[in-house]
Design a protein around this motif. Sequence first.
Motif, short mmCIF file in Angstrom:
data_model
loop_
_atom_site.label_atom_id
_atom_site.label_comp_id
_atom_site.label_asym_id
_atom_site.label_seq_id
_atom_site.Cartn_x
_atom_site.Cartn_y
_atom_site.Cartn_z
N SER A 72 28.01 29.51 -2.80
CA SER A 72 27.04 30.31 -3.54
C SER A 72 25.75 29.52 -3.71
N ARG A 110 22.25 28.73 -6.06
CA ARG A 110 21.72 28.74 -7.42
C ARG A 110 20.22 28.52 -7.37
N ARG A 170 25.56 34.83 -1.67
CA ARG A 170 25.84 34.99 -3.10
C ARG A 170 24.91 34.12 -3.93
N ASP A 194 24.91 32.97 -7.81
CA ASP A 194 25.81 33.07 -8.96
C ASP A 194 25.27 32.42 -10.22
N LEU A 210 23.63 37.54 -14.13
CA LEU A 210 23.84 36.15 -13.77
C LEU A 210 23.66 35.25 -14.99
N ARG A 267 34.68 29.72 -8.93
CA ARG A 267 34.25 30.64 -7.88
C ARG A 267 33.52 31.83 -8.49
N ALA A 268 32.51 32.30 -7.79
CA ALA A 268 31.76 33.46 -8.27
C ALA A 268 32.64 34.70 -8.24
N THR A 269 32.47 35.56 -9.22
CA THR A 269 33.21 36.83 -9.27
C THR A 269 32.27 37.97 -8.94
N THR A 285 29.48 38.38 -11.46
CA THR A 285 28.45 37.36 -11.66
C THR A 285 27.81 36.92 -10.36
N SER A 286 27.96 37.69 -9.30
CA SER A 286 27.32 37.33 -8.05
C SER A 286 26.76 38.58 -7.39
#
Length: 445
Positions: free
Chosen positions: A214, A216, A242, A244, A282, A316-318, A321-322
């Motif tokens: 992901s 940022r 992604r 996140d 986010l 891990r991103a869900t 939230t991604s």
Amino acid sequence: MTRVLLYTGKGGVGKTTSAAGTATLAALRGLRTLVLSTDAAHSLSDAFDSEVGQEPTEIDDLLFVQQIDAQRKFERSWGDIQNYLRSVLHMVGVDPIEAEELTVLPGAAEVLALLEVRDHVRSGRWDVIVVDCAPTAETLRLLGLPEALNWYLDRIFNAERKMMRTFRPFINRGVGLSRGSSIPMPDDNVFDALRRLQSDLADIRTLLAGPDASVRLVLTPEAVVVAEARRSLTRLSLYGYRVDGVVANRVFPAAGADTWRRQWVAAQRGILEEVADSFRPLPIWESPYRVCEPVGVEELAAFAVEMYGGDDPFARATDETSLWVDRHIDTDGRTYTLTMPLPLASADELELARHGDELIITVGSYRRVLPLPAALARGVVAGARLDEGRLQVRFAPKETSRPVASPEVPSGAGPLESAQELAQGLTAEYHEQLARREAAIGDGR
């Protein structure tokens, strides 16, 4: 699986510090961690106040740092192709120095540096890999390059290889050139190098768009920086990566502020409210303004602990939230809908075009070619809709579809161009060039 985190943002917002601090925190939590940089202006050695080499260098327990030699990766993957292109340019009289510059593929060195990330993930040696990326504009080009080059290699070089096989006798005899000269014929090493490059790019794409990776975004509470971050979120989502979380760096603390600083606190608070509205759902991690940049393992660890608070930055991103490309297809028995999240996109900067089995999506100056599933490729575009940050493109069977003058756009969203005809893209233009070259060779025969 190895968790991969990429940090990017506008130059000077503190992305290197954010990446280094996150990596330091991971190591303190018992995770075997590697932090590396794809930015040509390597700053990790400065952040850790330690010498960093081209191989993973241990600077603390479980914490390793590496500064990738992107040029070496470029020469290893692009060398055979570059040598052939230089020989062609030399044949037509291009100065050797100019030929050297013309055969350097913009952005290739940086994207090939990500091959190092792929190799580290495959090794199984690391729990967490943190990547300090180049500033936003370069990162967007870097992350979009694998898919763009794959498209180019699939079409242009496949067509070129077929033409070379057909016209090899004429090319070798130098038809159309001055006496005693001939076009250098690319050998199998060149085409093999292209295929290796294509395979490497596909690996990078699969890794970075996968569930363990992901991006940022790092920003500061400034209007120009936040606007750039919003555009980055849209474009990263366009390419299927992604996002996140967002790091808001250099936030003035309200406690103990004098009159001058209270004005800054108020101004930043207004921008931070805008950040929360823009990037919801986010998480927004805030880091206070410091007297100086944190340098060294201890200060970087303190920086990360304060920034993330009680959150787990390595989870891990869900789905909640991604944000990434979702090729989910719904059907009511007659039509299909392809949905792609495009957060913060506006209809007036969005263009769609259909080319064969591909949908071409353009947001501003960034373009993505999206291969269509078979069910959609058999149909035609019946309409499009941009609603609350989600692009929805409807497909209908050819025999039942009707031309749509304009897509369905929510009131006030502005016009959105719908493509019902085939786009006049690079492929069509290239085939026209091939036809002209074949005709010229036929005339010279």
